[in-house]
Write a protein that holds these residues in place. Structure first.
Motif, PDB file in Angstrom:
ATOM      1  N   ILE A   1       3.848   5.733  -5.488  1.00  0.00           N
ATOM      2  CA  ILE A   1       3.831   5.907  -7.018  1.00  0.00           C
ATOM      3  C   ILE A   1       2.803   6.799  -7.523  1.00  0.00           C
ATOM      4  O   ILE A   1       2.831   7.704  -8.427  1.00  0.00           O
ATOM      5  CB  ILE A   1       3.580   4.477  -7.464  1.00  0.00           C
ATOM      6  CG1 ILE A   1       5.033   3.729  -7.384  1.00  0.00           C
ATOM      7  CG2 ILE A   1       3.525   4.493  -9.079  1.00  0.00           C
ATOM      8  CD1 ILE A   1       4.822   2.501  -7.687  1.00  0.00           C
ATOM      9  N   PHE A   2       1.730   6.638  -6.801  1.00  0.00           N
ATOM     10  CA  PHE A   2       0.348   7.334  -7.295  1.00  0.00           C
ATOM     11  C   PHE A   2       0.716   9.024  -6.833  1.00  0.00           C
ATOM     12  O   PHE A   2       0.404   9.888  -7.773  1.00  0.00           O
ATOM     13  CB  PHE A   2      -0.697   7.108  -6.614  1.00  0.00           C
ATOM     14  CG  PHE A   2      -2.121   7.949  -6.667  1.00  0.00           C
ATOM     15  CD1 PHE A   2      -2.673   7.558  -8.070  1.00  0.00           C
ATOM     16  CD2 PHE A   2      -2.572   8.781  -5.919  1.00  0.00           C
ATOM     17  CE1 PHE A   2      -3.793   8.357  -8.436  1.00  0.00           C
ATOM     18  CE2 PHE A   2      -3.787   9.451  -6.421  1.00  0.00           C
ATOM     19  CZ  PHE A   2      -4.521   9.242  -7.316  1.00  0.00           C
ATOM     20  N   SER A   3       1.340   9.421  -5.609  1.00  0.00           N
ATOM     21  CA  SER A   3       1.428  10.678  -5.196  1.00  0.00           C
ATOM     22  C   SER A   3       2.601  11.358  -6.237  1.00  0.00           C
ATOM     23  O   SER A   3       2.381  12.464  -6.646  1.00  0.00           O
ATOM     24  CB  SER A   3       2.002  10.917  -3.856  1.00  0.00           C
ATOM     25  OG  SER A   3       1.090  10.178  -3.062  1.00  0.00           O
ATOM     26  N   ARG A   4       3.462  10.501  -6.772  1.00  0.00           N
ATOM     27  CA  ARG A   4       4.517  11.119  -7.729  1.00  0.00           C
ATOM     28  C   ARG A   4       4.070  10.961  -9.088  1.00  0.00           C
ATOM     29  O   ARG A   4       4.712  11.498 -10.001  1.00  0.00           O
ATOM     30  CB  ARG A   4       5.892  10.409  -7.520  1.00  0.00           C
ATOM     31  CG  ARG A   4       6.457  10.670  -6.007  1.00  0.00           C
ATOM     32  CD  ARG A   4       7.946   9.918  -5.896  1.00  0.00           C
ATOM     33  NE  ARG A   4       8.214  10.248  -4.590  1.00  0.00           N
ATOM     34  CZ  ARG A   4       9.016  11.351  -4.167  1.00  0.00           C
ATOM     35  NH1 ARG A   4       8.952  12.324  -5.099  1.00  0.00           N
ATOM     36  NH2 ARG A   4       9.484  11.433  -2.841  1.00  0.00           N
ATOM     37  N   SER A   5       2.988  10.492  -9.230  1.00  0.00           N
ATOM     38  CA  SER A   5       2.638  10.538 -10.785  1.00  0.00           C
ATOM     39  C   SER A   5       2.054  11.617 -11.229  1.00  0.00           C
ATOM     40  O   SER A   5       1.699  12.014 -12.659  1.00  0.00           O
ATOM     41  CB  SER A   5       1.379   9.338 -10.868  1.00  0.00           C
ATOM     42  OG  SER A   5       0.085   9.829 -10.317  1.00  0.00           O
TER      43      SER A   5
ATOM     44  N   LEU B   1       0.842  -1.158  -0.101  1.00  0.00           N
ATOM     45  CA  LEU B   1       0.067   0.062  -0.074  1.00  0.00           C
ATOM     46  C   LEU B   1       0.934   1.092   0.045  1.00  0.00           C
ATOM     47  O   LEU B   1       0.595   2.157  -0.659  1.00  0.00           O
ATOM     48  CB  LEU B   1      -0.888   0.056   1.298  1.00  0.00           C
ATOM     49  CG  LEU B   1      -1.893  -1.057   1.053  1.00  0.00           C
ATOM     50  CD1 LEU B   1      -3.045  -1.053   2.501  1.00  0.00           C
ATOM     51  CD2 LEU B   1      -3.071  -0.608   0.073  1.00  0.00           C
ATOM     52  N   LEU B   2       1.912   1.341   0.709  1.00  0.00           N
ATOM     53  CA  LEU B   2       2.765   2.472   1.047  1.00  0.00           C
ATOM     54  C   LEU B   2       3.606   2.566  -0.444  1.00  0.00           C
ATOM     55  O   LEU B   2       3.478   3.859  -0.985  1.00  0.00           O
ATOM     56  CB  LEU B   2       3.838   2.363   1.969  1.00  0.00           C
ATOM     57  CG  LEU B   2       3.367   2.373   3.333  1.00  0.00           C
ATOM     58  CD1 LEU B   2       4.388   2.009   4.352  1.00  0.00           C
ATOM     59  CD2 LEU B   2       2.911   3.857   3.610  1.00  0.00           C
ATOM     60  N   ILE B   3       3.898   1.614  -1.188  1.00  0.00           N
ATOM     61  CA  ILE B   3       4.588   1.751  -2.517  1.00  0.00           C
ATOM     62  C   ILE B   3       3.557   2.276  -3.501  1.00  0.00           C
ATOM     63  O   ILE B   3       3.969   3.049  -4.449  1.00  0.00           O
ATOM     64  CB  ILE B   3       5.080   0.217  -3.005  1.00  0.00           C
ATOM     65  CG1 ILE B   3       6.326  -0.045  -2.029  1.00  0.00           C
ATOM     66  CG2 ILE B   3       5.507   0.382  -4.497  1.00  0.00           C
ATOM     67  CD1 ILE B   3       6.684  -1.682  -2.315  1.00  0.00           C
TER      68      ILE B   3
ATOM     69  N   ALA C   1       3.517  12.414  -0.737  1.00  0.00           N
ATOM     70  CA  ALA C   1       3.756  11.035  -0.708  1.00  0.00           C
ATOM     71  C   ALA C   1       4.348  10.448   0.837  1.00  0.00           C
ATOM     72  O   ALA C   1       4.726  11.325   1.438  1.00  0.00           O
ATOM     73  CB  ALA C   1       5.145  10.866  -1.600  1.00  0.00           C
ATOM     74  N   PRO C   2       4.433   9.195   0.782  1.00  0.00           N
ATOM     75  CA  PRO C   2       4.852   8.631   2.372  1.00  0.00           C
ATOM     76  C   PRO C   2       6.154   9.164   2.476  1.00  0.00           C
ATOM     77  O   PRO C   2       6.517   9.530   3.816  1.00  0.00           O
ATOM     78  CB  PRO C   2       4.771   7.105   2.135  1.00  0.00           C
ATOM     79  CG  PRO C   2       3.822   6.989   0.850  1.00  0.00           C
ATOM     80  CD  PRO C   2       3.945   8.224  -0.115  1.00  0.00           C
ATOM     81  N   SER C   3       6.891   9.191   1.452  1.00  0.00           N
ATOM     82  CA  SER C   3       8.332   9.747   1.918  1.00  0.00           C
ATOM     83  C   SER C   3       8.518  11.106   2.534  1.00  0.00           C
ATOM     84  O   SER C   3       9.097  11.432   3.572  1.00  0.00           O
ATOM     85  CB  SER C   3       9.364   9.670   0.574  1.00  0.00           C
ATOM     86  OG  SER C   3       8.725  10.587  -0.195  1.00  0.00           O
ATOM     87  N   GLN C   4       7.405  11.920   2.008  1.00  0.00           N
ATOM     88  CA  GLN C   4       7.062  13.553   2.479  1.00  0.00           C
ATOM     89  C   GLN C   4       6.585  13.520   3.790  1.00  0.00           C
ATOM     90  O   GLN C   4       7.037  14.296   4.666  1.00  0.00           O
ATOM     91  CB  GLN C   4       6.518  14.146   1.554  1.00  0.00           C
ATOM     92  CG  GLN C   4       6.279  15.762   1.983  1.00  0.00           C
ATOM     93  CD  GLN C   4       5.356  16.359   0.658  1.00  0.00           C
ATOM     94  OE1 GLN C   4       4.980  15.913  -0.159  1.00  0.00           O
ATOM     95  NE2 GLN C   4       5.112  17.572   1.216  1.00  0.00           N
TER      96      GLN C   4
END
Length: 269
Positions: free
Chosen positions: A26-30, A20-22, A40-43
């Motif tokens: 991906i969706f957030s950065r698309s 789910l996190l991956i 994004a989760p990283s942010q």
């Protein structure tokens, strides 16, 4: 058991969350949605780290204050949950054991039970002002009824043969309650406590968003006004983590107390 099976058993619970996190990353950065609306989760992790440790100051006034915010929220949960647990168990034992107490108290409690705790917020603010007390009051309301109903259920489902045996050996009602009914009701009581602690966290956050100026819920609501959705999600994740740890603590304590009862819901994985 081979090595592969052992490794799989260790990681199987993390497979779905990681996927789910991956997918979220991906969706957030698309670019389908603006990054500010769905960080994004990283942010989110960067913001959460700064909120906890004050790493780079990107969360501004919240930087390094996570433990203080958690402490405020935890105190409100602990106070309201403890009051609800003590009163819920005491009243539940009385209602489940005595028909007289049931007739006197249960009707009014059943009338109050369907009222959502959040609907008490205006009165709580009027009665207690803007401080810890309205939050503790709301937590108490949210946690009280699960404990009460679970305790009543546990008392009424006590094995009647045990009560007859106790009475035949000269046990007085107080002794029967203490040594037979209460231990028999403990599995139900702990189930109610686990439900109640989740409600306690939900109501604490709700109260902090409206009637209190500190805590995780306040940070969540305040950061929303400044469009810091990375902090909003960090606050949501913090609430989920704290609720999980609280439930786990009750579950472990119940497992210790109920060592004589194996295979119960409380000990289930």
């Amino acid at each position: 058991m081979n090595l592969f099976s052992l490794i799989y058993k260790r990681i199987e619970r993390g497979i779905v969350p990681v996927l789910l996190l991956i997918g979220w990353e991906i969706f957030s950065r698309s670019g389908v949605l603006p990054a500010a609306l769905l960080p994004a989760p990283s942010q989110v992790l960067v913001a959460w780290a700064d909120w906890i440790f004050g790493t780079d100051g990107n969360t501004q006034t919240y930087s390094g204050r996570w433990f203080f915010d958690v402490l405020h929220s935890f105190w409100r949960v602990l106070a309201g949950f403890t009051l609800a647990g003590l009163l819920g168990v005491a009243l539940g034992m009385g209602i489940g054991w005595s028909r007289t107490i049931e007739k006197l108290i249960e009707p009014i409690l059943q009338m109050l039970r369907p009222i959502p705790p959040v609907s008490w917020i205006p009165l709580a603010i009027i009665w207690f002002g803007i401080a810890d007390r309205p939050a503790i009051f709301l937590v108490f309301l949210g946690a009280f009824f699960p404990v009460l109903l679970s305790t009543i259920h546990g008392v009424r489902n006590c094995d009647r043969n045990l009560l007859r045996a106790g009475a035949m050996t000269g046990g007085k009602p107080r002794m029967l309650l203490r040594h037979i009914v209460f231990p028999a009701a403990l599995p139900s009581i702990f189930s109610g406590l686990r439900i109640a602690v989740g409600s306690a966290w939900m109501l604490t956050v709700t109260a902090e968003m409206v009637a209190v100026k500190s805590g995780v819920g306040y940070v969540l609501w305040d950061s929303y006004y400044f469009l810091r959705y990375d902090i909003v999600i960090s606050a949501m994740a913090s609430i989920g983590l704290l609720g999980f740890l609280s439930d786990l603590a009750i579950k472990r304590f119940a497992g210790h107390v109920l060592r004589w009862q194996r295979g119960s819901v409380l000990n289930a994985n």
